[in-house]
Design an enzyme around this catalytic site. Sequence first.
Site, PDB file in Angstrom:
ATOM      1  CB  CYS A   3     -35.366 -50.458  71.032  1.00  0.00           C
ATOM      2  SG  CYS A   3     -36.893 -52.126  71.299  1.00  0.00           S
ATOM      3  CB  CYS A   6     -39.812 -52.241  67.423  1.00  0.00           C
ATOM      4  SG  CYS A   6     -40.576 -51.277  69.423  1.00  0.00           S
ATOM      5  CG  ASP A 472     -12.954 -58.266  32.593  1.00  0.00           C
ATOM      6  OD1 ASP A 472     -12.822 -59.299  31.364  1.00  0.00           O
ATOM      7  OD2 ASP A 472     -14.039 -57.700  31.713  1.00  0.00           O
ATOM      8  CD  GLU A 509     -10.909 -50.774   7.517  1.00  0.00           C
ATOM      9  OE1 GLU A 509     -11.731 -50.736   7.822  1.00  0.00           O
ATOM     10  OE2 GLU A 509      -9.329 -51.244   7.856  1.00  0.00           O
ATOM     11  CG  ASP A 732     -16.800 -58.677  32.520  1.00  0.00           C
ATOM     12  OD1 ASP A 732     -16.044 -59.933  32.397  1.00  0.00           O
ATOM     13  OD2 ASP A 732     -16.595 -57.398  32.603  1.00  0.00           O
TER      14      ASP A 732
END
Length: 927
Positions: A3, A6, A472, A509, A732
């Site tokens: 229980c 204990c 965020d 790019e 964050d």
Amino acid sequence: MSCASCVHKIESTLMKTNGVLYCSVALATNKAHIKYDPEAIGPRDVIQVIQDLGFTTSLVKKDRSASHLDHKQEIRQWKRSFVVSLVFCIPVMGLMIYMMVMDSQLSDAHTHHNMSTEEMEALHSSMVLEYQLLPGLSVMNFLSFLFCVPVQVFGGWHFYIQASRALRHNTANMDVLVVLATSIAFLYSSIILLVAMAERAKVNPVTFFDTPPMLFVFISLGRWLEHVAKGKTSEALARLISLQATEATIVTLGPDNVLLSEEQVDVELVQRGDIVKVVPGGKFPVDGRVIEGHSMVDESLITGEAMPVTKKPGSTVIAGSINQNGSLLISATHVGADTTLSQIVKLVEEAQTSKAPIQQFADKLSGYFVPFIVAVSVVTLFAWIIIGFVDFEIVEKYFLGYNKSISAAEVIIRFAFQASITVLCIACPCSLGLATPTAVMVGTGVGAQNGILIKGGEPLEMAHKVKVVVFDKTGTITHGTPEVMQVKFLVEGNLLPRHKMLAILGTAESSSEHPLGAAITKYCKKELNSETLGTCTDFQVVPGCGISCKVTNIEALVYRKNRMVEENNVKNVTLVKIEENEDESMQPALIIDAELPTPVTSQKYSVLIGNREWMSRNGLLVRNEVDKAMMEHERRGRTAVLAAVDGVLCGLIAIADTVKPEAELAVYTLKSMGLEVVLMTGDNSKTARSIASQVGITKVFAEVLPSHKVAKVKQLQDEGKRVAMVGDGINDSPALAMANVGIAIGTGTDVAIEAADVVLIRDDLMDVVASIDLSRKTVKRIRINFVFALIYNLIGVPIAAGVFLPIGLVLQPWMGSAAMAASSVSVVLSSLLLKMYQKPSSEKLELRARGQLRHKSPSEISVHVGIDEGGPGSPKLSLMDRIITYSRASINSLLSDKRSVNSVVLSEPDKHSLLVGGFGEEDDTAL
């Protein structure tokens, strides 16, 4: 442990032990989580301290089995105890029923036939069970004694062992109450029987020999069912552990991926970089990346994703998921304790050992519960003895089975002992100790099955108190990686064809490390259906403005794309002509040669890509209509980029970090749950307002530095609000730690995941809704459990003590023992109802929100810039902070917080490895 007493004894003793820093003992799992100073104490010393308290103790085995979760040993033990007790209790119950029936018949005879008291006593004495074998010893008492003794010895064996250990170490638990109740009942009955025999009494005494068998039967049954239910509460964790594979097939590949050999090894021997083969139906033993094969994979038990996921070369796989059809070769990226599954199991195990604040109070209360009940029992005994001798009529009126031939003193003492024993029988500290941990176990397990990892009882309890949810933006509300939204051609197609311009821009790019450049290159490759582009030379970049370069070798790429278009255009015509005329001479005219035509000289193109200022610097005029188009894109939160080839302005490219498709529904649902939703971002106010408009958020904090996100969360908390912070990036993590509940997106960085209280394995904002909903359901179940526990204890104990005797409420000891057994079982069964929890369905929520989802107008959105508008304690931005703020805003925060630019360009982000720190090195480089 039997229980919560204990639990309290172990925790309080360990916390007083030198070197122990933290201790949390879980009754539901029989496990303890202990942190200690290795300079002062070690595991062997900790074990010795617990064993000195009378408990068997060992270190948790680091194996892959779930045997410690099924409670099989305890189930066998209490089942055996129940069966033994029941065998000897059945005759006692038969005797009790027989006596109750006979007493009822005698009562009817006395009522309807007007029998005198003497006639009643004579008839009662003539009953077989009331026949005296010896003076003062009836058949009934003799048989009850015979059946009571073996039950005491065999049925109560475990109770006596546990109680003796507890008393030997100056503690008290539920076993002490059980042994005390049965011992008092047996000793009282034996003494009164011996006295009756010594006095050669003609009237048989009333005994409590029926109480120990009944008590042991009910308590053993209760313990048996309790451990069965405990095993059920751990099913989710056991299922996760069972997903772990035990063996793996390691293969060796030769040139051109030719299979040279296969070897079956234990999964613990697999190393990072090994090539592992997974056949259809097999479990993935490690986290990895597919290098060969195509298949569908079931990840439902780990991520909560119901539908199988397609896996192809380059895709990531998770340990524990199941391969459904094709064979796959994977390269191991995370092995052993580093796999996502192992980390999930570890988080869930720690969560189920931790305690909610309400449970800590219950455990402290349980520590004093047994001594308090013993004191109440003693007070009840003496109180009824005094009351009985002062006013015997009260006992006489409500005492069932009162026989006038028995002396008043014996009746009073018997009733006082009956009430005292019933108090011991009905009190149950177990139900208090199990009310919270069983609900937390089921709640965290159900959450894990649905892809929601809750790190313990405290965040699970705290989440239902949240009033404000702060999101965020980059990587949370949005995808975190920029995408080309629109390409507008500013020259005629005959001057610069579309495919040619895309080939030039994509090649230009391809040398850029900027996320905008990566987005353009990715878009061009997709449109051209090619992984290779031309050659870029003389590449120069001017930060904040744009790039310039020379592009060559695009002819082959353009020719291949034009050929694909022509093939698509003539495909149907080819089929028709073949059907009309089977003459093969017609077919060659309709088939384009796969080889390039006569080689042409490669042309060199001068390319400029950048903003308005970059074009002005290079002497190019931006027309009014182009400028207006750029301003419209910027108003919508996009970044507009201009492209020029050979001194001619030829294209306008709109790029944006797109909003996740479920974001608007998630925000609407949170608001419908009564929560305030806030957007917090380092981005500029225009972009922030645009994103907020799309998802339905009306309160925005824009241009907030990462270092000041914590201050903003603190400011909301100072207003008396409980705050949940949802984020994914390294910047964050301080805010996640400061918030009352930090919720990290599982695809985010390992730093954010470490700081958060709740981790969402899937990149799905609807799981934010589910985590708060699950918290509310779990806390509601905990409260229901406490109601059950308090009904049995706060109400049951006074009834057993005879407080409600004037209104006719009185309990027999066997009734108290049945209530004691039922209390803990009812609490655990109540917790198991959480297993029926269903995560809120997006389809149902969309149906409910139909017609109510709409974009907010700019006038409805309140945008607060920085933290200057905060409370008096808000720090002011320095000049350097302002420069950094607007520098970040100038690129619209499109640089993802969670991965390096190289990972954006080269490969699809690993959805799960970041849960265990998969891209640690790349993250450091990006930082």
